[in-house]
Design a protein around this motif. Structure first.
Motif, PDB file in Angstrom:
ATOM      1  N   ARG A   9       0.750  -1.306   0.185  1.00  0.00           N
ATOM      2  CA  ARG A   9      -0.070  -0.073   0.118  1.00  0.00           C
ATOM      3  C   ARG A   9       0.948   1.263   0.037  1.00  0.00           C
ATOM      4  O   ARG A   9       1.863   1.414   0.700  1.00  0.00           O
ATOM      5  N   LEU A  10       0.450   2.150  -0.991  1.00  0.00           N
ATOM      6  CA  LEU A  10       1.085   3.414  -0.715  1.00  0.00           C
ATOM      7  C   LEU A  10       0.112   4.560  -0.280  1.00  0.00           C
ATOM      8  O   LEU A  10      -1.228   4.324  -0.142  1.00  0.00           O
ATOM      9  N   PRO A  11       0.761   5.709   0.134  1.00  0.00           N
ATOM     10  CA  PRO A  11      -0.391   6.819   0.439  1.00  0.00           C
ATOM     11  C   PRO A  11      -1.100   7.057  -0.536  1.00  0.00           C
ATOM     12  O   PRO A  11      -0.866   6.904  -1.767  1.00  0.00           O
ATOM     13  N   ALA A  12      -2.468   7.566  -0.344  1.00  0.00           N
ATOM     14  CA  ALA A  12      -3.331   7.896  -1.440  1.00  0.00           C
ATOM     15  C   ALA A  12      -2.922   8.809  -2.521  1.00  0.00           C
ATOM     16  O   ALA A  12      -3.238   8.443  -3.623  1.00  0.00           O
ATOM     17  N   ASP A  13      -1.974   9.628  -2.052  1.00  0.00           N
ATOM     18  CA  ASP A  13      -1.455  10.530  -3.247  1.00  0.00           C
ATOM     19  C   ASP A  13       0.132  10.244  -3.498  1.00  0.00           C
ATOM     20  O   ASP A  13       0.611  10.925  -4.137  1.00  0.00           O
ATOM     21  N   GLY A  14       0.471   9.001  -3.215  1.00  0.00           N
ATOM     22  CA  GLY A  14       1.989   8.753  -3.308  1.00  0.00           C
ATOM     23  C   GLY A  14       2.353   7.962  -4.550  1.00  0.00           C
ATOM     24  O   GLY A  14       3.424   7.755  -4.938  1.00  0.00           O
ATOM     25  N   LEU A  45     -10.038  -0.431  -8.133  1.00  0.00           N
ATOM     26  CA  LEU A  45     -10.871   0.164  -7.239  1.00  0.00           C
ATOM     27  C   LEU A  45     -10.343   0.726  -5.972  1.00  0.00           C
ATOM     28  O   LEU A  45     -10.995   1.275  -5.026  1.00  0.00           O
ATOM     29  N   ASP A  46      -9.020   0.245  -5.612  1.00  0.00           N
ATOM     30  CA  ASP A  46      -8.422   0.848  -4.608  1.00  0.00           C
ATOM     31  C   ASP A  46      -7.138   1.444  -4.984  1.00  0.00           C
ATOM     32  O   ASP A  46      -6.197   0.629  -5.040  1.00  0.00           O
ATOM     33  N   PRO A  47      -6.892   2.834  -5.525  1.00  0.00           N
ATOM     34  CA  PRO A  47      -5.689   3.145  -6.016  1.00  0.00           C
ATOM     35  C   PRO A  47      -4.524   3.364  -5.175  1.00  0.00           C
ATOM     36  O   PRO A  47      -3.377   3.176  -5.855  1.00  0.00           O
ATOM     37  N   ALA A  48      -4.777   3.130  -4.214  1.00  0.00           N
ATOM     38  CA  ALA A  48      -3.254   3.023  -2.920  1.00  0.00           C
ATOM     39  C   ALA A  48      -3.007   1.771  -2.851  1.00  0.00           C
ATOM     40  O   ALA A  48      -1.735   1.560  -2.322  1.00  0.00           O
ATOM     41  N   LEU A  49      -3.685   0.449  -3.588  1.00  0.00           N
ATOM     42  CA  LEU A  49      -3.136  -0.715  -3.416  1.00  0.00           C
ATOM     43  C   LEU A  49      -2.313  -0.943  -4.735  1.00  0.00           C
ATOM     44  O   LEU A  49      -2.912  -0.796  -5.716  1.00  0.00           O
ATOM     45  N   ILE A  83       5.435   3.275   1.880  1.00  0.00           N
ATOM     46  CA  ILE A  83       4.908   1.784   1.472  1.00  0.00           C
ATOM     47  C   ILE A  83       4.698   1.149   2.754  1.00  0.00           C
ATOM     48  O   ILE A  83       5.496   1.166   3.809  1.00  0.00           O
ATOM     49  N   THR A  84       3.546   0.673   3.000  1.00  0.00           N
ATOM     50  CA  THR A  84       3.082  -0.221   4.214  1.00  0.00           C
ATOM     51  C   THR A  84       2.262  -1.149   3.720  1.00  0.00           C
ATOM     52  O   THR A  84       2.072  -1.810   2.312  1.00  0.00           O
ATOM     53  N   GLU A  85       1.656  -2.069   4.617  1.00  0.00           N
ATOM     54  CA  GLU A  85       0.955  -3.307   4.433  1.00  0.00           C
ATOM     55  C   GLU A  85       1.559  -4.341   3.408  1.00  0.00           C
ATOM     56  O   GLU A  85       0.591  -4.539   2.589  1.00  0.00           O
ATOM     57  N   ARG A  86       2.764  -4.401   3.287  1.00  0.00           N
ATOM     58  CA  ARG A  86       3.389  -5.335   2.358  1.00  0.00           C
ATOM     59  C   ARG A  86       3.035  -6.765   2.733  1.00  0.00           C
ATOM     60  O   ARG A  86       3.449  -7.224   3.696  1.00  0.00           O
ATOM     61  N   ASN A  87       2.589  -7.412   1.922  1.00  0.00           N
ATOM     62  CA  ASN A  87       2.420  -8.772   1.736  1.00  0.00           C
ATOM     63  C   ASN A  87       2.406  -9.576   0.797  1.00  0.00           C
ATOM     64  O   ASN A  87       1.672  -9.659  -0.200  1.00  0.00           O
ATOM     65  N   LEU A  88       3.349 -10.527   0.922  1.00  0.00           N
ATOM     66  CA  LEU A  88       3.871 -11.137  -0.412  1.00  0.00           C
ATOM     67  C   LEU A  88       3.715 -12.960  -0.103  1.00  0.00           C
ATOM     68  O   LEU A  88       3.764 -13.034   1.115  1.00  0.00           O
ATOM     69  N   GLU A  89       3.186 -13.616  -0.799  1.00  0.00           N
ATOM     70  CA  GLU A  89       3.241 -15.060  -1.030  1.00  0.00           C
ATOM     71  C   GLU A  89       3.937 -15.669  -1.924  1.00  0.00           C
ATOM     72  O   GLU A  89       3.902 -15.558  -3.224  1.00  0.00           O
ATOM     73  N   LEU A  90       4.947 -16.801  -1.486  1.00  0.00           N
ATOM     74  CA  LEU A  90       5.632 -17.448  -2.625  1.00  0.00           C
ATOM     75  C   LEU A  90       4.858 -18.971  -2.826  1.00  0.00           C
ATOM     76  O   LEU A  90       4.595 -19.531  -1.848  1.00  0.00           O
ATOM     77  N   VAL A  91       4.812 -19.117  -4.074  1.00  0.00           N
ATOM     78  CA  VAL A  91       4.266 -20.407  -4.360  1.00  0.00           C
ATOM     79  C   VAL A  91       5.579 -21.219  -5.381  1.00  0.00           C
ATOM     80  O   VAL A  91       5.643 -20.452  -6.354  1.00  0.00           O
ATOM     81  N   GLU A  92       5.393 -22.387  -5.249  1.00  0.00           N
ATOM     82  CA  GLU A  92       6.312 -23.258  -6.091  1.00  0.00           C
ATOM     83  C   GLU A  92       5.660 -24.174  -6.756  1.00  0.00           C
ATOM     84  O   GLU A  92       4.612 -24.979  -6.119  1.00  0.00           O
TER      85      GLU A  92
END
Length: 98
Positions: A9-14, A45-49, A83-92
């Motif tokens: 996530r970025l700030p709304a104006d970032g 639908l969520d420009p900060a995402l 930058i906040t709420e960083r969520n990453l998933e790894l799949v092999e």
């Protein structure tokens, strides 16, 4: 093949401020050996995402990516860019053919 997906996530104006760093990260990552795909995309639908999609040939290619200077540079900018709420998933798994 290794797939990494997720969001941050970025700030709304970032977005405008983050675009140069995001573009540099994408270009450098795409040039790495073993990178199949590397992309960021803004959610409509969520420009900060921001959505993240990465595909790597194997774990060795991903491990090499983690050691790259451009990744360290990108991570060093997280606080400045908000930058906040960083969520990453790894799949092999196996690559599917079209």
């Amino acid at each position: 093949m290794i797939m990494v997906t997720g969001t941050f996530r970025l700030p709304a104006d970032g977005l405008a401020r983050a675009l140069p760093a995001m573009s540099a990260m994408m270009a450098a990552s795409r040039a790495e050996p073993g990178c199949i795909a590397y992309a960021y995309a803004q959610d409509l639908l969520d420009p900060a995402l921001i959505h993240v999609v990465e595909r790597w040939r194997d774990r060795a290619a991903l491990a090499a990516h983690f050691a790259m200077p451009h990744l360290a540079q990108w991570r060093s900018q997280f606080a400045v860019l908000g930058i906040t709420e960083r969520n990453l998933e790894l799949v092999e798994g196996e690559a599917e053919s079209a």
